[in-house]
Scaffold this active site. Sequence first.
Site, PDB file in Angstrom:
ATOM      1  CD  GLN A  88      -2.278  -1.283   2.780  1.00  0.00           C
ATOM      2  OE1 GLN A  88      -2.872  -0.176   3.571  1.00  0.00           O
ATOM      3  NE2 GLN A  88      -3.637  -2.416   2.288  1.00  0.00           N
ATOM      4  CG  HIS A 152      -2.007  -0.953   7.282  1.00  0.00           C
ATOM      5  ND1 HIS A 152      -2.858  -1.535   8.543  1.00  0.00           N
ATOM      6  CD2 HIS A 152      -3.198  -1.490   6.915  1.00  0.00           C
ATOM      7  CE1 HIS A 152      -3.457  -2.453   8.456  1.00  0.00           C
ATOM      8  NE2 HIS A 152      -3.442  -2.521   7.182  1.00  0.00           N
ATOM      9  CD  GLU A 246     -13.412   3.776  14.419  1.00  0.00           C
ATOM     10  OE1 GLU A 246     -13.445   2.111  15.287  1.00  0.00           O
ATOM     11  OE2 GLU A 246     -12.685   4.492  14.907  1.00  0.00           O
ATOM     12  CE1 TYR A 256     -11.212  10.185  17.465  1.00  0.00           C
ATOM     13  CE2 TYR A 256      -9.145  10.820  17.786  1.00  0.00           C
ATOM     14  CZ  TYR A 256     -10.325  11.099  17.341  1.00  0.00           C
ATOM     15  OH  TYR A 256     -10.416  13.032  17.407  1.00  0.00           O
ATOM     16  CE1 TYR A 267      -9.416  -7.631   6.729  1.00  0.00           C
ATOM     17  CE2 TYR A 267      -6.605  -7.303   7.277  1.00  0.00           C
ATOM     18  CZ  TYR A 267      -8.481  -7.063   6.401  1.00  0.00           C
ATOM     19  OH  TYR A 267      -7.756  -5.602   6.302  1.00  0.00           O
TER      20      TYR A 267
END
Length: 371
Positions: A88, A152, A246, A256, A267
Site C-alpha cells: 500500500q 497501512h 470508522e 481513537y 481477517y
Amino acid sequence: MNRIIYILFSCMLISCHAQDKSNNILLQNEIVSYTFETIADGILIPWGMVFLPDGSLLVTEKSGQLLHIKNKIKTEIKNVPSVYNRGQGGLLDIVLHPNYIQNGWIYITYASTEGDGEGGNTKLIRAKLENESLTQIEYLYKCSPNTTKGQHFGSRIVFDNQGYLYFSVGERGEHFVNPQDISRDNGKIYRLNDDGSIPRDNPFVGQANTKEAIYSYGVRNPQGLAKNPITGAIWEHEHGPQGGDEINIIKKGTNYGWPIVTYGLNYDSTIISTKQEIKGVENPLYQWTPSIAPCGMAFVTSNLYPNWKGHLLVGSLKFQYLELVKLRGTEIIGRQKIATDIGRMRNVIEGPDGYIYIAVEGKGILKIIPN
C-alpha cells in the site's frame, strides 16, 4: 395479520438494500442523474488530486509518477523523489498551501526508504513546481523506523482554518505496538506548522519520550481526511480490519482506540478486542460493518448537486462505488450509493469549478456531470 404483513414488508425492504447491521442505516441506490467525463485515462492507481489556480490538475500515481493534467493531456513532472513502492506504500497524497498563489508551496506524502531500518515509512515534504519539475524540495517529517511490511502507510493531508497542516499515517501492521504508544510513530494523526515545525500547543509538547508532532492517536489506516467547510473541524475515516471502518472527528490529544477497542475482527475471524468502547477512548462518529474499505473523502458545497450539497462523499475500494454519507450536523442519517460498479475508488474531490472528480484505479480521473 397486520403484524405479518409488516414483517413481510420489512424483509422485502432489507432484501432490496445492503444494510449496515451495527448502525441500522440502509444503504440505498440513487436514481442515476449524472454522466461521467474522462479527464485523464490509463492511470493505474491514482491516489492524490489537487487543482492548480489555472484549473489544471496534479495527480499522484502510487508507483511514483506525479502527473500534470491540462486540457486532458498528461505530462509527467520531473524530479519527484523516489518512492518505496511496496504493498500500500508509494506516492500518496498532495495538497496546495492555503496561500499557494503567494508562496507556491505544494505538500506531498510518500513512502520513503530514508532513515533507520530496512524497508520504508511515510514521509512528508514540500516543494515548488517550476517548468514541470519539482524544485526547492524540503523535508518536513519522516516516520520511523522503516519496515518491510507493505500495509497501512495512510496517508492524507489537509490544512485547517488556522493554517496548521494535518497528515495521517497508518500503524504499518504493528497494531499491538504503534498506535497506542505516543513515543512511537505510526497509527497517528500529526499536526505541524506549514514549515514543518511543531506547534507549541500540540498536546504532547514538552512531555518526555513522546513524538511531539502527534495530535491524536489510536488509528489503524486512515485514508480519508477532510475539513468540514461549516465547522472547520477535521474529519477522518480509516480502514478497520474485517468490519469496523470508522469516521471520526479529530480532536486534540484524543485516543481513537485501535486496537484496544474495535467493531472489527481479524481477517481469519478471530477476536482482536472484546470491547467496542471503554472510558478514555473516543467513540467513532460512525462505523461501517461490513467494511467498505473507504478511501478519499470530500464535503459537497457545490450548487451543481443540490441533493448532495451539505453531505459527505466517500470512495469504496471493496465494493467499487462512491458513497454519499448524509449528514444532519455531525449525525449520520443516511447512506446512498453513487457511481455503482465504477471501479476501486481511490479519491474524490470537489473542484474549483464546482464539479466532483473521482480517481478510479485503472480508469484514471472522471468528472461527474449532473444531467
